[in-house]
Design a protein around this motif. Structure first.
Motif, PDB file in Angstrom:
ATOM      1  N   LEU A 171     -63.495  11.595  -0.728  1.00 53.67           N
ATOM      2  CA  LEU A 171     -62.007  12.480  -0.937  1.00 53.67           C
ATOM      3  C   LEU A 171     -62.551  13.938  -0.651  1.00 53.67           C
ATOM      4  CD1 LEU A 171     -64.261  11.926  -4.020  1.00 53.67           C
ATOM      5  CD2 LEU A 171     -62.434  10.857  -4.017  1.00 53.67           C
ATOM      6  N   SER A 172     -63.433  13.961   1.257  1.00 52.83           N
ATOM      7  CA  SER A 172     -63.220  14.947   1.309  1.00 52.83           C
ATOM      8  C   SER A 172     -62.492  14.970   2.917  1.00 52.83           C
ATOM      9  CB  SER A 172     -63.870  15.384   2.165  1.00 52.83           C
ATOM     10  OG  SER A 172     -64.955  15.658   1.518  1.00 52.83           O
ATOM     11  N   CYS A 173     -61.910  13.393   3.591  1.00 53.17           N
ATOM     12  CA  CYS A 173     -61.573  13.558   4.546  1.00 53.17           C
ATOM     13  C   CYS A 173     -59.902  12.368   4.922  1.00 53.17           C
ATOM     14  CB  CYS A 173     -62.680  12.272   5.560  1.00 53.17           C
ATOM     15  SG  CYS A 173     -63.766  13.461   5.892  1.00 53.17           S
ATOM     16  N   TYR A 174     -59.361  12.677   3.921  1.00 58.33           N
ATOM     17  CA  TYR A 174     -57.964  11.905   3.428  1.00 58.33           C
ATOM     18  C   TYR A 174     -56.820  11.827   3.084  1.00 58.33           C
ATOM     19  CZ  TYR A 174     -61.325   8.471   6.125  1.00 58.33           C
ATOM     20  OH  TYR A 174     -62.394   7.482   6.398  1.00 58.33           O
ATOM     21  N   GLY A 175     -57.247  13.285   2.400  1.00 58.76           N
ATOM     22  CA  GLY A 175     -56.799  13.962   1.892  1.00 58.76           C
ATOM     23  C   GLY A 175     -56.020  13.612  -0.070  1.00 58.76           C
ATOM     24  N   GLU A 176     -54.812  13.469  -0.147  1.00 58.07           N
ATOM     25  CA  GLU A 176     -54.719  13.960  -2.286  1.00 58.07           C
ATOM     26  C   GLU A 176     -55.241  12.347  -2.538  1.00 58.07           C
ATOM     27  OE1 GLU A 176     -53.872  15.433  -6.248  1.00 58.07           O
ATOM     28  OE2 GLU A 176     -54.404  16.714  -3.827  1.00 58.07           O
ATOM     29  N   ILE A 177     -56.048  12.265  -3.193  1.00 57.14           N
ATOM     30  CA  ILE A 177     -56.781  10.817  -3.742  1.00 57.14           C
ATOM     31  C   ILE A 177     -55.627  11.532  -5.321  1.00 57.14           C
ATOM     32  CG2 ILE A 177     -58.612   9.798  -5.027  1.00 57.14           C
ATOM     33  CD1 ILE A 177     -58.418   9.574  -1.015  1.00 57.14           C
ATOM     34  N   PHE A 178     -55.636  10.416  -5.607  1.00 50.56           N
ATOM     35  CA  PHE A 178     -54.431   9.659  -7.523  1.00 50.56           C
ATOM     36  C   PHE A 178     -55.388   9.457  -7.711  1.00 50.56           C
ATOM     37  CE2 PHE A 178     -53.562   5.485  -6.082  1.00 50.56           C
ATOM     38  CZ  PHE A 178     -52.949   4.816  -7.579  1.00 50.56           C
ATOM     39  N   GLU A 179     -56.335   8.366  -7.672  1.00 52.97           N
ATOM     40  CA  GLU A 179     -57.587   7.928  -8.482  1.00 52.97           C
ATOM     41  C   GLU A 179     -58.677   7.038  -7.699  1.00 52.97           C
ATOM     42  OE1 GLU A 179     -55.258   4.398 -11.407  1.00 52.97           O
ATOM     43  OE2 GLU A 179     -57.070   3.749 -11.157  1.00 52.97           O
ATOM     44  N   VAL A 180     -59.746   7.047  -8.807  1.00 50.37           N
ATOM     45  CA  VAL A 180     -61.178   6.215  -8.068  1.00 50.37           C
ATOM     46  C   VAL A 180     -61.221   5.286  -9.024  1.00 50.37           C
ATOM     47  CG1 VAL A 180     -63.462   7.561  -7.058  1.00 50.37           C
ATOM     48  CG2 VAL A 180     -61.670   8.700  -7.010  1.00 50.37           C
ATOM     49  N   TRP A 181     -61.548   4.406  -8.567  1.00 52.16           N
ATOM     50  CA  TRP A 181     -61.653   3.207  -9.221  1.00 52.16           C
ATOM     51  C   TRP A 181     -63.480   2.572  -9.026  1.00 52.16           C
ATOM     52  CZ3 TRP A 181     -62.381  -1.965 -10.332  1.00 52.16           C
ATOM     53  CH2 TRP A 181     -61.534  -3.000 -11.057  1.00 52.16           C
ATOM     54  N   PHE A 182     -63.740   2.557  -9.687  1.00 50.14           N
ATOM     55  CA  PHE A 182     -65.140   1.882  -9.500  1.00 50.14           C
ATOM     56  C   PHE A 182     -66.192   0.875 -10.414  1.00 50.14           C
ATOM     57  CE2 PHE A 182     -66.835   7.250  -9.469  1.00 50.14           C
ATOM     58  CZ  PHE A 182     -66.904   6.757  -8.434  1.00 50.14           C
ATOM     59  N   ASP A 183     -66.148  -0.398 -10.067  1.00 49.95           N
ATOM     60  CA  ASP A 183     -65.966  -1.542 -10.417  1.00 49.95           C
ATOM     61  C   ASP A 183     -67.545  -1.784 -11.512  1.00 49.95           C
ATOM     62  OD1 ASP A 183     -65.693  -4.049 -10.744  1.00 49.95           O
ATOM     63  OD2 ASP A 183     -65.634  -4.978  -8.644  1.00 49.95           O
ATOM     64  N   GLY A 184     -67.166  -2.604 -12.710  1.00 48.37           N
ATOM     65  CA  GLY A 184     -68.379  -2.542 -12.524  1.00 48.37           C
ATOM     66  C   GLY A 184     -69.128  -4.182 -12.390  1.00 48.37           C
ATOM     67  N   GLN A 208     -61.751  16.094  -6.749  1.00 49.75           N
ATOM     68  CA  GLN A 208     -60.321  15.612  -6.742  1.00 49.75           C
ATOM     69  C   GLN A 208     -60.528  15.551  -7.635  1.00 49.75           C
ATOM     70  OE1 GLN A 208     -58.013  14.202  -3.841  1.00 49.75           O
ATOM     71  NE2 GLN A 208     -59.213  14.521  -2.471  1.00 49.75           N
ATOM     72  N   PRO A 209     -59.620  17.051  -8.568  1.00 49.86           N
ATOM     73  CA  PRO A 209     -59.603  17.300  -9.711  1.00 49.86           C
ATOM     74  C   PRO A 209     -58.665  16.846 -10.367  1.00 49.86           C
ATOM     75  CG  PRO A 209     -59.461  19.479  -8.170  1.00 49.86           C
ATOM     76  CD  PRO A 209     -59.417  18.245  -7.609  1.00 49.86           C
ATOM     77  N   ASN A 210     -57.449  16.496  -9.722  1.00 49.41           N
ATOM     78  CA  ASN A 210     -56.134  15.713 -10.060  1.00 49.41           C
ATOM     79  C   ASN A 210     -56.228  13.840  -9.575  1.00 49.41           C
ATOM     80  OD1 ASN A 210     -54.825  18.503 -10.272  1.00 49.41           O
ATOM     81  ND2 ASN A 210     -54.426  18.155  -8.037  1.00 49.41           N
ATOM     82  N   ALA A 211     -57.364  13.613 -10.397  1.00 43.77           N
ATOM     83  CA  ALA A 211     -57.326  12.355  -9.820  1.00 43.77           C
ATOM     84  C   ALA A 211     -57.922  11.578 -11.113  1.00 43.77           C
ATOM     85  CB  ALA A 211     -58.781  11.332  -8.577  1.00 43.77           C
ATOM     86  N   ASN A 212     -57.576  10.435 -11.085  1.00 45.79           N
ATOM     87  CA  ASN A 212     -58.183   9.499 -12.580  1.00 45.79           C
ATOM     88  C   ASN A 212     -59.222   8.490 -11.664  1.00 45.79           C
ATOM     89  OD1 ASN A 212     -55.852  10.407 -14.880  1.00 45.79           O
ATOM     90  ND2 ASN A 212     -54.918  10.041 -13.576  1.00 45.79           N
ATOM     91  N   ILE A 213     -60.795   9.253 -12.806  1.00 47.64           N
ATOM     92  CA  ILE A 213     -61.472   7.784 -12.681  1.00 47.64           C
ATOM     93  C   ILE A 213     -61.615   6.943 -13.420  1.00 47.64           C
ATOM     94  CG2 ILE A 213     -64.456   7.478 -12.184  1.00 47.64           C
ATOM     95  CD1 ILE A 213     -64.271  10.567 -12.508  1.00 47.64           C
ATOM     96  N   SER A 214     -61.444   5.059 -12.677  1.00 45.34           N
ATOM     97  CA  SER A 214     -60.772   4.276 -13.968  1.00 45.34           C
ATOM     98  C   SER A 214     -62.233   3.104 -13.795  1.00 45.34           C
ATOM     99  CB  SER A 214     -59.558   3.396 -13.177  1.00 45.34           C
ATOM    100  OG  SER A 214     -58.474   4.839 -12.781  1.00 45.34           O
ATOM    101  N   ILE A 215     -61.873   2.914 -15.256  1.00 50.13           N
ATOM    102  CA  ILE A 215     -62.421   1.492 -15.028  1.00 50.13           C
ATOM    103  C   ILE A 215     -64.363   1.753 -15.992  1.00 50.13           C
ATOM    104  CG2 ILE A 215     -63.548  -1.151 -15.006  1.00 50.13           C
ATOM    105  CD1 ILE A 215     -60.056  -0.513 -15.147  1.00 50.13           C
ATOM    106  N   CYS A 216     -65.109   1.735 -14.795  1.00 48.13           N
ATOM    107  CA  CYS A 216     -66.578   2.536 -14.890  1.00 48.13           C
ATOM    108  C   CYS A 216     -66.576   3.818 -14.833  1.00 48.13           C
ATOM    109  CB  CYS A 216     -67.503   2.262 -14.326  1.00 48.13           C
ATOM    110  SG  CYS A 216     -68.129   0.978 -14.926  1.00 48.13           S
TER     111      CYS A 216
END
Length: 462
Positions: A171-184, A208-216
């Protein structure tokens, strides 16, 4: 069907299907609205998964904990080809499997030697994909599997530190992140362990306050299957308990062999956000569905599955059933061990993009009604001449929550009769109706609503 047969007086301004229009319970539902990141997701609801990693090299779906860095034998990767192919489909972003269940990391991590940097390839793949996305103007997202077969600290408190450290790197080294996907998903044989979800979420929100946290995660919910199926009524306002990561884990994949079963499942728990459900729940949450489905039989590339690539027609049906049904679509496209997306997949993606682009290419009539008034139980439209209506696209102003609960769409023929082409429930961020009929006019009847309907768009397209 003649005018009187449409029962136009039965609408939200009169009996509202017998439901209250303005009571305190309705007002409670209307307080639930999307966050800024969820609104952005609704505006860009189609993006792609890139399942790529150790499993690509070993021809597996799940690892088996015996892999070494030497097993990653892939020599060349063309990340720009990946992103160009996906962009051609009409997708606006990609989510890369930076670490799958096997624990092999596709970036230059400081916290394990089990990474691509120590493989014969020796280059940061996350960096290559992130850079290719930036070049093409595509959004970039990350998948980081909480379950890790390889890491020795797994199932100890130290693993939460390990996972958080890697999450911080991504989350710190690759620019803007639009979604973080956590698998269940977690193997049935995996050791019992409670992931520190609250800590994971805090890191994402902070970095990354603009990112959606998805699934889990609390922003986008798993639709409940991997077959591209959705519910007849996909509500965005649902009980808050559905955001519980442990519940998602329980319903997720627990063995490699369960993958085919998840594709057979129909949508579970119909009407997650109906009044009957919501009135029993004290806490509600804006939690729209994300539909994850693969272009192929499997999630990773297998040469033996080249014949299973879904056609553009199949993919388009999934698009209409997801994006066109108040959901977002996450289409998996796995690059091959040659480091490129296979030509069969590229062709299907290109044809899909053409079909999506054609939906609103030829507008006949587009209006933006906004909040309706008490005289607008139905909206009547005239086209001036006979036109071929291929699609009708409806959108609600979801900044005011999700309101419409039932509606009917009629097309008027030249002989002044009417044909019902669709009877639906929710509209939400987008409803795409495939009409495919000739008409000189149309009537949209809102039968039931939570307070006054607020339509940001009604469009008819040739």
């Amino acid at each position: 069907m003649i005018w009187d047969d449409m029962h136009l007086n039965d609408n939200w301004t009169t009996n509202n299907n017998g439901y209250s229009l303005f009571d305190d319970e309705v007002q409670r539902y209307l307080q639930v609205v999307p966050s800024k990141s969820q609104l952005k997701n609704a505006e860009k609801p189609f993006y792609a998964f890139l399942h790529f990693g150790m499993n690509t090299a070993t021809d597996r779906e799940w690892g088996n904990a015996s892999e070494t860095v030497a097993d990653f034998t892939i020599k060349e990767i063309d990340a720009e080809q990946w992103i160009a192919a996906i962009k051609g489909s009409g997708a606006t972003g990609v989510i890369l499997t930076c670490k799958h269940h096997d624990g092999f990391c596709l970036w230059d991590t400081k916290y394990t030697d089990f990474s691509v940097m120590n493989s014969p390839y020796g280059k940061d793949i996350v960096r290559q994909v992130a850079d290719a996305c930036k070049k093409e103007g595509m959004d970039f997202g990350i998948y980081l599997s909480p379950w890790d077969m390889h890491e020795k600290t797994y199932a100890t408190s130290a693993y939460n530190d390990y996972f958080c450290n890697q999450l911080i790197e991504l989350l710190s080294c690759y620019g803007e992140i639009f979604e973080v996907w956590f698998d269940g998903a977690k193997g049935a044989e995996a050791r019992e362990f409670d992931y520190d979800w609250g800590r994971y979420y805090e890191i994402v929100r902070r970095l990354q306050p603009n990112a959606n946290i998805s699934i889990c995660g609390p922003d986008l919910r798993w639709v409940g299957n991997e077959a591209g199926k959705t519910r007849a009524a996909e509500f965005s306002v649902v009980p808050e308990y559905l955001t519980c990561a442990e519940i998602v884990q329980k319903n997720s994949q627990h063995s490699e062999g369960e993958a085919s079963e998840l594709k057979k499942l129909t949508s579970k728990d119909e009407n997650l956000g109906s009044r009957k459900v919501l009135q029993k729940e004290k806490k509600l949450h804006w939690y729209p569905a994300e539909v994850d489905v693969s272009i192929r039989k499997g999630w990773f590339y297998h040469e033996s599955e080249n014949g299973t690539v879904k056609s553009a027609e199949e993919l388009f049906d999934i698009y209409l059933n997801s994006v066109g049904n108040n959901c977002s679509l996450l289409l998996n496209v796995p690059p091959s061990k040659r480091g490129v997306i296979h030509p069969i997949d590229v062709r299907a993606l290109c044809e899909l993009g053409e079909k999506i682009g054609a939906i609103e290419k030829n507008p006949i009539l587009v209006e933006h009604p906004g909040e309706l008034n008490k005289q607008q139980g139905y909206l009547e439209y005239q086209f001036g001449e006979r036109r071929r209506i291929t699609y009708c696209v409806l959108e609600e102003d979801i900044t005011k929550s999700q309101r419409v609960e039932a509606f009917d769409l009629y097309l008027q023929t030249e002989d002044k009769t009417y044909q019902m082409v669709y009877s639906g429930t929710v509209i939400g961020s987008k409803k795409i109706i495939k009409a495919d009929a000739e008409a000189i006019g149309a009537v949209l009847v809102i039968r039931q609503s939570r307070s006054v309907p607020c339509l940001s768009k009604v469009g008819y397209y040739e």
